[in-house]
Design a protein around this motif. Sequence first.
Motif, PDB file in Angstrom:
ATOM      1  N   PHE A 187      -5.257  60.256  10.836  1.00 44.29           N
ATOM      2  CA  PHE A 187      -5.169  59.512  12.094  1.00 44.29           C
ATOM      3  C   PHE A 187      -5.486  58.043  11.851  1.00 44.29           C
ATOM      4  O   PHE A 187      -6.006  57.654  10.800  1.00 44.29           O
ATOM      5  CB  PHE A 187      -6.100  60.079  13.181  1.00 44.29           C
ATOM      6  N   GLN A 188      -5.127  57.231  12.835  1.00 41.72           N
ATOM      7  CA  GLN A 188      -5.560  55.838  12.875  1.00 41.72           C
ATOM      8  C   GLN A 188      -5.597  55.414  14.332  1.00 41.72           C
ATOM      9  O   GLN A 188      -4.861  55.938  15.171  1.00 41.72           O
ATOM     10  CB  GLN A 188      -4.626  54.920  12.081  1.00 41.72           C
ATOM     11  N   PHE A 189      -6.494  54.486  14.647  1.00 40.20           N
ATOM     12  CA  PHE A 189      -6.533  53.937  15.997  1.00 40.20           C
ATOM     13  C   PHE A 189      -7.127  52.540  15.941  1.00 40.20           C
ATOM     14  O   PHE A 189      -7.784  52.168  14.978  1.00 40.20           O
ATOM     15  CB  PHE A 189      -7.323  54.841  16.957  1.00 40.20           C
ATOM     16  N   GLY A 190      -6.861  51.771  16.989  1.00 44.78           N
ATOM     17  CA  GLY A 190      -7.385  50.422  17.058  1.00 44.78           C
ATOM     18  C   GLY A 190      -6.299  49.397  17.249  1.00 44.78           C
ATOM     19  O   GLY A 190      -5.383  49.569  18.059  1.00 44.78           O
ATOM     20  N   GLY A 191      -6.351  48.308  16.471  1.00 41.23           N
ATOM     21  CA  GLY A 191      -5.479  47.164  16.655  1.00 41.23           C
ATOM     22  C   GLY A 191      -6.258  46.028  17.274  1.00 41.23           C
ATOM     23  O   GLY A 191      -7.282  46.238  17.938  1.00 41.23           O
ATOM     24  N   ILE A 192      -5.806  44.807  17.066  1.00 41.16           N
ATOM     25  CA  ILE A 192      -6.569  43.642  17.505  1.00 41.16           C
ATOM     26  C   ILE A 192      -6.542  43.499  19.019  1.00 41.16           C
ATOM     27  O   ILE A 192      -5.512  43.686  19.671  1.00 41.16           O
ATOM     28  CB  ILE A 192      -6.043  42.361  16.834  1.00 41.16           C
ATOM     29  N   GLY A 193      -7.705  43.199  19.592  1.00 33.93           N
ATOM     30  CA  GLY A 193      -7.824  42.992  21.029  1.00 33.93           C
ATOM     31  C   GLY A 193      -9.220  43.302  21.514  1.00 33.93           C
ATOM     32  O   GLY A 193     -10.101  43.677  20.734  1.00 33.93           O
ATOM     33  N   SER A 194      -9.423  43.174  22.804  1.00 29.31           N
ATOM     34  CA  SER A 194     -10.730  43.435  23.400  1.00 29.31           C
ATOM     35  C   SER A 194     -10.691  44.567  24.412  1.00 29.31           C
ATOM     36  O   SER A 194     -11.684  44.846  25.084  1.00 29.31           O
ATOM     37  CB  SER A 194     -11.273  42.162  24.079  1.00 29.31           C
ATOM     38  N   ASP A 195      -9.542  45.221  24.542  1.00 24.09           N
ATOM     39  CA  ASP A 195      -9.426  46.343  25.468  1.00 24.09           C
ATOM     40  C   ASP A 195     -10.078  47.593  24.872  1.00 24.09           C
ATOM     41  O   ASP A 195     -10.518  47.599  23.721  1.00 24.09           O
ATOM     42  CB  ASP A 195      -7.962  46.627  25.799  1.00 24.09           C
ATOM     43  N   LYS A 196     -10.088  48.657  25.639  1.00 25.78           N
ATOM     44  CA  LYS A 196     -10.626  49.932  25.177  1.00 25.78           C
ATOM     45  C   LYS A 196      -9.890  50.389  23.927  1.00 25.78           C
ATOM     46  O   LYS A 196      -8.662  50.328  23.856  1.00 25.78           O
ATOM     47  CB  LYS A 196     -10.476  50.976  26.290  1.00 25.78           C
ATOM     48  N   ASN A 197     -10.676  50.815  22.918  1.00 31.97           N
ATOM     49  CA  ASN A 197     -10.127  51.318  21.651  1.00 31.97           C
ATOM     50  C   ASN A 197      -9.456  50.241  20.808  1.00 31.97           C
ATOM     51  O   ASN A 197      -8.747  50.564  19.861  1.00 31.97           O
ATOM     52  CB  ASN A 197      -9.161  52.478  21.869  1.00 31.97           C
ATOM     53  N   GLN A 198      -9.673  48.966  21.132  1.00 30.94           N
ATOM     54  CA  GLN A 198      -9.218  47.890  20.274  1.00 30.94           C
ATOM     55  C   GLN A 198     -10.420  47.239  19.590  1.00 30.94           C
ATOM     56  O   GLN A 198     -11.573  47.407  20.017  1.00 30.94           O
ATOM     57  CB  GLN A 198      -8.445  46.838  21.069  1.00 30.94           C
ATOM     58  N   PHE A 199     -10.147  46.507  18.522  1.00 28.61           N
ATOM     59  CA  PHE A 199     -11.210  45.867  17.754  1.00 28.61           C
ATOM     60  C   PHE A 199     -10.812  44.441  17.395  1.00 28.61           C
ATOM     61  O   PHE A 199      -9.630  44.103  17.368  1.00 28.61           O
ATOM     62  CB  PHE A 199     -11.477  46.634  16.450  1.00 28.61           C
ATOM     63  N   TYR A 200     -11.839  43.654  17.101  1.00 28.16           N
ATOM     64  CA  TYR A 200     -11.616  42.321  16.548  1.00 28.16           C
ATOM     65  C   TYR A 200     -12.585  42.156  15.388  1.00 28.16           C
ATOM     66  O   TYR A 200     -13.761  41.912  15.587  1.00 28.16           O
ATOM     67  CB  TYR A 200     -11.837  41.246  17.618  1.00 28.16           C
ATOM     68  N   LEU A 201     -12.093  42.361  14.189  1.00 31.79           N
ATOM     69  CA  LEU A 201     -12.880  42.347  12.957  1.00 31.79           C
ATOM     70  C   LEU A 201     -14.014  43.376  12.988  1.00 31.79           C
ATOM     71  O   LEU A 201     -15.193  43.043  12.866  1.00 31.79           O
ATOM     72  CB  LEU A 201     -13.445  40.951  12.678  1.00 31.79           C
ATOM     73  N   PRO A 202     -13.681  44.654  13.137  1.00 28.90           N
ATOM     74  CA  PRO A 202     -14.712  45.694  13.050  1.00 28.90           C
ATOM     75  C   PRO A 202     -15.301  45.717  11.645  1.00 28.90           C
ATOM     76  O   PRO A 202     -14.630  45.353  10.673  1.00 28.90           O
ATOM     77  CB  PRO A 202     -13.944  46.975  13.354  1.00 28.90           C
ATOM     78  N   ASN A 203     -16.552  46.149  11.527  1.00 27.76           N
ATOM     79  CA  ASN A 203     -17.195  46.070  10.214  1.00 27.76           C
ATOM     80  C   ASN A 203     -17.957  47.325   9.807  1.00 27.76           C
ATOM     81  O   ASN A 203     -17.693  47.900   8.769  1.00 27.76           O
ATOM     82  CB  ASN A 203     -18.147  44.882  10.177  1.00 27.76           C
ATOM     83  N   GLY A 204     -18.926  47.756  10.598  1.00 32.00           N
ATOM     84  CA  GLY A 204     -19.775  48.873  10.212  1.00 32.00           C
ATOM     85  C   GLY A 204     -19.343  50.175  10.869  1.00 32.00           C
ATOM     86  O   GLY A 204     -18.790  50.180  11.980  1.00 32.00           O
ATOM     87  N   LEU A 205     -19.607  51.291  10.183  1.00 29.30           N
ATOM     88  CA  LEU A 205     -19.273  52.609  10.727  1.00 29.30           C
ATOM     89  C   LEU A 205     -20.324  53.609  10.270  1.00 29.30           C
ATOM     90  O   LEU A 205     -20.710  53.620   9.097  1.00 29.30           O
ATOM     91  CB  LEU A 205     -17.883  53.043  10.276  1.00 29.30           C
ATOM     92  N   PHE A 206     -20.769  54.442  11.195  1.00 29.71           N
ATOM     93  CA  PHE A 206     -21.766  55.464  10.867  1.00 29.71           C
ATOM     94  C   PHE A 206     -21.401  56.759  11.568  1.00 29.71           C
ATOM     95  O   PHE A 206     -21.058  56.763  12.760  1.00 29.71           O
ATOM     96  CB  PHE A 206     -23.162  55.014  11.318  1.00 29.71           C
ATOM     97  N   VAL A 207     -21.444  57.867  10.828  1.00 29.16           N
ATOM     98  CA  VAL A 207     -21.225  59.199  11.394  1.00 29.16           C
ATOM     99  C   VAL A 207     -22.532  59.959  11.295  1.00 29.16           C
ATOM    100  O   VAL A 207     -23.086  60.121  10.202  1.00 29.16           O
ATOM    101  CB  VAL A 207     -20.128  59.969  10.638  1.00 29.16           C
ATOM    102  N   ASP A 208     -23.052  60.437  12.438  1.00 27.15           N
ATOM    103  CA  ASP A 208     -24.314  61.166  12.390  1.00 27.15           C
ATOM    104  C   ASP A 208     -24.073  62.660  12.175  1.00 27.15           C
ATOM    105  O   ASP A 208     -22.941  63.118  12.063  1.00 27.15           O
ATOM    106  CB  ASP A 208     -25.168  60.894  13.631  1.00 27.15           C
ATOM    107  N   ASP A 209     -25.160  63.417  12.106  1.00 22.72           N
ATOM    108  CA  ASP A 209     -25.038  64.841  11.780  1.00 22.72           C
ATOM    109  C   ASP A 209     -24.479  65.667  12.931  1.00 22.72           C
ATOM    110  O   ASP A 209     -24.203  66.853  12.772  1.00 22.72           O
ATOM    111  CB  ASP A 209     -26.386  65.407  11.322  1.00 22.72           C
TER     112      ASP A 209
END
Length: 322
Positions: A282-304
């Motif tokens: 899968f992939q999601f996102g794209g540049i912008g400020s709306d829901k599910n969009q990002f502008y230079l995302p950087n960190g990601l954490f998945v918890d247990d």
Amino acid sequence: MKKKTTYIWMGSIVALSIVLFAVIYFFHLQDDAIKVADNLKTGGQPTLSYYIQGDLNDPLEKPMDVTKVGEFVYVTDTNHKQVQVFDRSGTPVFKFGKEGTDKGQFKFPYGIAGDKDGNIYVADLYNANISIFNEKGKFIKYFEVADKADQLKGPGGLRIYNNQLYVTDIPNNRVVVFDLQGKKMLEITTATGKEDLLNAPNAVTVDDDKNIYVSDTGKQRLVVYDKTGKYKRTINGSADNKGSSKFVNPRGIGVASNGTLLMVDNMTHYVYGFDKDGKQVFQFGGIGSDKNQFYLPNGLFVDDKGEVLITDTVNARVGFYY
């Protein structure tokens, strides 16, 4: 008397109805949450729940990385030279740190991780150190490397797994694994061969089989190693992972309980998911400020629990996904 009894009886029915509705609604929400959480467990795309942005008086500004320890979310608020802490609902709880070079101070707080005792480790890229705080943000000590020859020049991404600290030493183009007493256990500098050096590795994570995943940012790829540091595969988003990379500045990574690897691609503004063989699912996102969009995302954490947190630096928010 009869009228009064009728009112009491009607009031009881209303109260019982409210309680019944609340119970049904609660379990409906729980059922929805379980279904959404199962999306990631079965290889599906995680679903946005809400954003964390800080309070009105002190909103996040360039959140770089995030971790969840217990029921609290810790975010490196890099432009403010501090760490902001939120509860499970995204409500600000407290913050710690300020600009400087002394104990408990930061110049560029970046990677963040927590150990089993609730201590918080914060990598300061420019101060070239890792500070350790208790769960309330009180400075305890610096993380001390046992051998000075292993000294970190620019610690970036952090992960703690099985009482070992995984660190990307960005300017030294390496990933180092220490025990929590500072003894070096493993060092990784290459991928497919001795000449295939890492270039500015930015983030690191580990799966339940102790495989090590590195976002090799300068080479626009992800590299997978076994627990001994032996190269296993490269992931670059191309059809066979051998063509030209589709990534531009890969950053934060995390592994879900089913083995799905998630990665933030900073300059395409997308989040990608890959199965255990490196195939994109899968992939999601794209540049912008709306829901599910990002502008230079950087960190990601998945918890247990399978919850995913993603820092969106320019939009100054942290997305909470299930």
